[in-house]
Design a protein around this motif. Structure first.
Motif, PDB file in Angstrom:
ATOM      1  N   PHE A 179      52.315 -17.116  98.255  1.00  0.00           N
ATOM      2  CA  PHE A 179      51.059 -17.701  97.462  1.00  0.00           C
ATOM      3  C   PHE A 179      49.419 -17.374  98.429  1.00  0.00           C
ATOM      4  O   PHE A 179      48.939 -16.980  98.653  1.00  0.00           O
ATOM      5  N   ARG A 180      50.234 -18.583  99.046  1.00  0.00           N
ATOM      6  CA  ARG A 180      48.726 -18.339 100.491  1.00  0.00           C
ATOM      7  C   ARG A 180      49.141 -17.041 101.061  1.00  0.00           C
ATOM      8  O   ARG A 180      48.492 -16.556 101.318  1.00  0.00           O
ATOM      9  N   LEU A 181      50.484 -15.860 101.441  1.00  0.00           N
ATOM     10  CA  LEU A 181      50.571 -15.092 101.803  1.00  0.00           C
ATOM     11  C   LEU A 181      49.445 -13.839 100.964  1.00  0.00           C
ATOM     12  O   LEU A 181      49.008 -13.524 101.575  1.00  0.00           O
ATOM     13  N   ALA A 182      49.984 -13.645  99.687  1.00  0.00           N
ATOM     14  CA  ALA A 182      49.320 -12.766  99.243  1.00  0.00           C
ATOM     15  C   ALA A 182      47.625 -13.349  99.057  1.00  0.00           C
ATOM     16  O   ALA A 182      46.936 -12.560  99.090  1.00  0.00           O
ATOM     17  N   ARG A 183      47.705 -14.467  98.708  1.00  0.00           N
ATOM     18  CA  ARG A 183      45.702 -15.318  98.982  1.00  0.00           C
ATOM     19  C   ARG A 183      45.736 -14.615 100.572  1.00  0.00           C
ATOM     20  O   ARG A 183      43.817 -13.402 100.944  1.00  0.00           O
ATOM     21  N   MET A 184      46.097 -14.464 101.693  1.00  0.00           N
ATOM     22  CA  MET A 184      45.525 -13.570 103.806  1.00  0.00           C
ATOM     23  C   MET A 184      45.723 -12.292 102.751  1.00  0.00           C
ATOM     24  O   MET A 184      44.675 -11.665 103.492  1.00  0.00           O
ATOM     25  N   LEU A 185      46.175 -11.737 102.239  1.00  0.00           N
ATOM     26  CA  LEU A 185      46.910 -10.303 102.095  1.00  0.00           C
ATOM     27  C   LEU A 185      45.189  -9.834 101.394  1.00  0.00           C
ATOM     28  O   LEU A 185      45.453  -8.370 100.924  1.00  0.00           O
ATOM     29  N   GLU A 186      45.040 -10.600 100.644  1.00  0.00           N
ATOM     30  CA  GLU A 186      45.033  -9.566  98.836  1.00  0.00           C
ATOM     31  C   GLU A 186      43.897  -8.284  99.232  1.00  0.00           C
ATOM     32  O   GLU A 186      43.147  -7.680  98.470  1.00  0.00           O
ATOM     33  N   LYS A 187      43.028  -8.679 100.286  1.00  0.00           N
ATOM     34  CA  LYS A 187      41.822  -8.451 100.470  1.00  0.00           C
ATOM     35  C   LYS A 187      42.184  -6.810 101.336  1.00  0.00           C
ATOM     36  O   LYS A 187      40.914  -6.257 101.010  1.00  0.00           O
ATOM     37  N   THR A 188      42.766  -6.953 101.726  1.00  0.00           N
ATOM     38  CA  THR A 188      43.196  -6.044 102.701  1.00  0.00           C
ATOM     39  C   THR A 188      44.075  -4.400 102.416  1.00  0.00           C
ATOM     40  O   THR A 188      44.274  -3.739 103.105  1.00  0.00           O
ATOM     41  N   HIS A 189      45.182  -5.561 101.337  1.00  0.00           N
ATOM     42  CA  HIS A 189      46.557  -4.654 100.770  1.00  0.00           C
ATOM     43  C   HIS A 189      46.039  -5.174  99.441  1.00  0.00           C
ATOM     44  O   HIS A 189      45.364  -5.568  98.923  1.00  0.00           O
ATOM     45  N   HIS A 190      47.270  -4.038  99.308  1.00  0.00           N
ATOM     46  CA  HIS A 190      48.214  -4.013  98.050  1.00  0.00           C
ATOM     47  C   HIS A 190      49.336  -4.827  97.167  1.00  0.00           C
ATOM     48  O   HIS A 190      49.765  -4.464  97.783  1.00  0.00           O
ATOM     49  N   VAL A 191      48.588  -6.092  96.819  1.00  0.00           N
ATOM     50  CA  VAL A 191      50.023  -6.853  96.994  1.00  0.00           C
ATOM     51  C   VAL A 191      50.298  -7.138  95.522  1.00  0.00           C
ATOM     52  O   VAL A 191      49.241  -7.401  94.450  1.00  0.00           O
ATOM     53  N   LYS A 192      51.499  -7.428  95.104  1.00  0.00           N
ATOM     54  CA  LYS A 192      51.897  -7.675  93.956  1.00  0.00           C
ATOM     55  C   LYS A 192      53.829  -8.886  94.047  1.00  0.00           C
ATOM     56  O   LYS A 192      53.926  -9.245  95.455  1.00  0.00           O
ATOM     57  N   VAL A 193      52.867  -9.887  93.439  1.00  0.00           N
ATOM     58  CA  VAL A 193      53.887 -11.118  94.129  1.00  0.00           C
ATOM     59  C   VAL A 193      54.991 -10.940  92.368  1.00  0.00           C
ATOM     60  O   VAL A 193      53.785 -11.337  91.304  1.00  0.00           O
ATOM     61  N   ILE A 194      55.608 -11.627  92.470  1.00  0.00           N
ATOM     62  CA  ILE A 194      57.151 -11.158  91.274  1.00  0.00           C
ATOM     63  C   ILE A 194      57.047 -13.050  91.612  1.00  0.00           C
ATOM     64  O   ILE A 194      57.441 -13.071  92.487  1.00  0.00           O
TER      65      ILE A 194
END
Length: 457
Positions: free
Chosen positions: A245-260
């Motif tokens: 979750f922390r990684l997704a929040r860190m990257l979501e504004k600059t990367h296309h992120v999917k979390v499973i």
């Protein structure tokens, strides 16, 4: 040095392993699980005490009264903080380190100010691992990315690629290829063996190369050692727990992120909190799901669940299905080494990432940063050089004349915000931040002694 470690979980065991191997340390471990303690005592030269880590009687039995360092690493933030309070109130323990996982505590700096909780240093393994993974994603192709000098300097490990400009050439050619870049190769590993990274050493394909460079120059140096990787844009994260979750929040504004995420309640919760990332409810080891989500177009697949086996299986599957780079969170160092030699590009050991933060506050001398490399076999540290009363083993001495143990080398000095890549004739000055690489961490104490004239920070 007398050290008491509270908690014999994964991080606690790793801390006990590293600290007990150093001859000058007397280590005691406290935990409620007597079976785990018996196993640990059978493996290491330590004392163990069974009981609740925050109870005064238990702390007294563990010898906190005359301990120099208390490291609270239980799974409970509250127990860790209370243990530090008890140790300070009853015994005035000089250094108290606590593992704090919840952002509810760490987001409020007033809690850890001088007049508040008796915690000298708090660490969050989850946050440290998240930042570590984020740096790996920012630098595609890197095996490790470690920071020194408040982030200005990077120690980067890469695997040399066959078509790279420097492969097949001696290391000294790096200066010819990049005349305007300050860089120093501090270690080369070939077939698992450490080689002396002299100027005439010819690099071969698949060599593991560690170099020091300023943050803004890292990509240029990497392009000399391997074919330049495209910047990672599409990231798939397996596991929506604390790290995922922390990684997704860190990257979501600059990367296309999917979390499973497998747990439907957790998936729903993080989908409501994350702003841009896509959250999928499912099993990351489900081949049909990965194919449906176009895993073959993913630049990075990061398996960060709480299950080591699930991380290994899903990462191997993602690699087979076409993900460009896969990484997995693996607790056992032996597993990590085995997996990196197979189909997993990067095995992330949370203990190795975390232990450096602990060691920086336990080491003798003025040590401000420590990083574990090669799954704990090697180490890199940042130490401040001092001369006390005109006496010092390093200040005023040329780098080539400093009595370093075998396999240890000084790679760089940071002086008044200026980075200096050292040569044998570089003289160390008062207040220099010295970056040292140790191919064999068993020589740590010898290096520490060089900086033990330090005055307290």
């Amino acid at each position: 040095m007398k050290i008491v470690i509270l908690g014999a979980g994964q991080v606690g065991r790793t801390a006990a392993y590293h600290l007990s191997r150093e001859e000058a340390n007397d280590v005691t471990v406290v935990d409620t699980n007597q079976e785990v303690l018996r196993d640990l005592q059978g493996r290491l030269d330590i004392r163990t005490v069974a009981g609740n880590a925050s109870y005064p009687t238990v702390l007294d039995a563990a010898g906190v009264a005359d301990a120099e360092v208390l490291i609270a690493l239980t799974n409970s933030d509250e127990v860790n903080m209370l243990a530090c309070e008890v140790a300070y109130t009853l015994y005035r323990t000089p250094t108290k380190i606590a593992r704090i996982r919840s952002a509810e505590y760490t987001s409020n700096p007033r809690l850890f100010s001088d007049e508040a909780l008796s915690v000298d240093v708090w660490i969050s393994p989850e946050q440290l691992v998240t930042e570590y993974v984020e740096r790996l994603i920012r630098y595609p192709g890197a095996l490790q990315v470690l920071t020194f000098a408040a982030g200005r300097l990077r120690l980067v490990g890469v695997r040399a690629g066959g078509s790279a400009p420097l492969v097949g050439h001696p290391i000294r050619m790096l200066r010819d290829h990049l005349p305007d870049v300050e860089v120093r190769v501090v270690a080369v590993y070939r077939d698992g063996r450490s080689l002396e990274p002299g100027a005439e050493l010819v690099l071969k394909e698949d060599d593991e190369v560690f170099f020091l460079a300023e943050r803004d120059q890292v990509r240029r140096v990497m392009s000399e050692l391997r074919k330049e990787d495209n910047p990672a844009k599409r990231v798939v994260i397996a596991g929506g727990g604390s790290i995922g979750f922390r990684l997704a929040r860190m990257l979501e504004k600059t990367h296309h992120v999917k979390v499973i995420e497998r747990d439907p309640k957790r998936a729903r919760h993080i989908s409501e909190v994350l702003e841009h990332a896509i959250v999928l409810h499912g099993d990351a080891a489900d081949e049909e799901l990965l194919i449906e989500e176009n895993i073959d177009s993913a630049d990075v697949f990061a398996a960060l669940t709480n299950s080591e086996e699930a991380n290994i299986l899903s990462a191997m599957l993602a690699k087979r299905l076409g993900a460009a780079k896969v990484m997995a969170l693996i607790n056992k160092p032996s597993y990590a080494e085995l997996m990196e030699s197979g189909s997993i590009d990067v095995a992330i050991s949370p203990q190795s990432v975390t232990i450096g933060s602990l060691l920086a506050h336990v080491r003798r001398g003025d040590i401000v940063r420590v990083h574990s490399l090669k799954h704990g076999a090697a180490e890199a540290m940042e130490a401040i050089a001092h001369s006390e009363g005109g006496r010092s083993r390093v200040v005023g001495v040329a780098v080539g004349e400093i009595a370093l143990p075998d396999g240890a080398r000084i790679g760089a000095i940071v002086r008044d915000q200026k980075v200096i890549m050292t040569q044998d004739n570089t003289v160390v000055e008062e207040g220099d931040h010295v970056i040292i690489f140790l191919a064999d961490r068993r020589h740590v104490e010898q290096v520490e002694r060089l900086f033990m004239t330090a005055t307290p920070r």
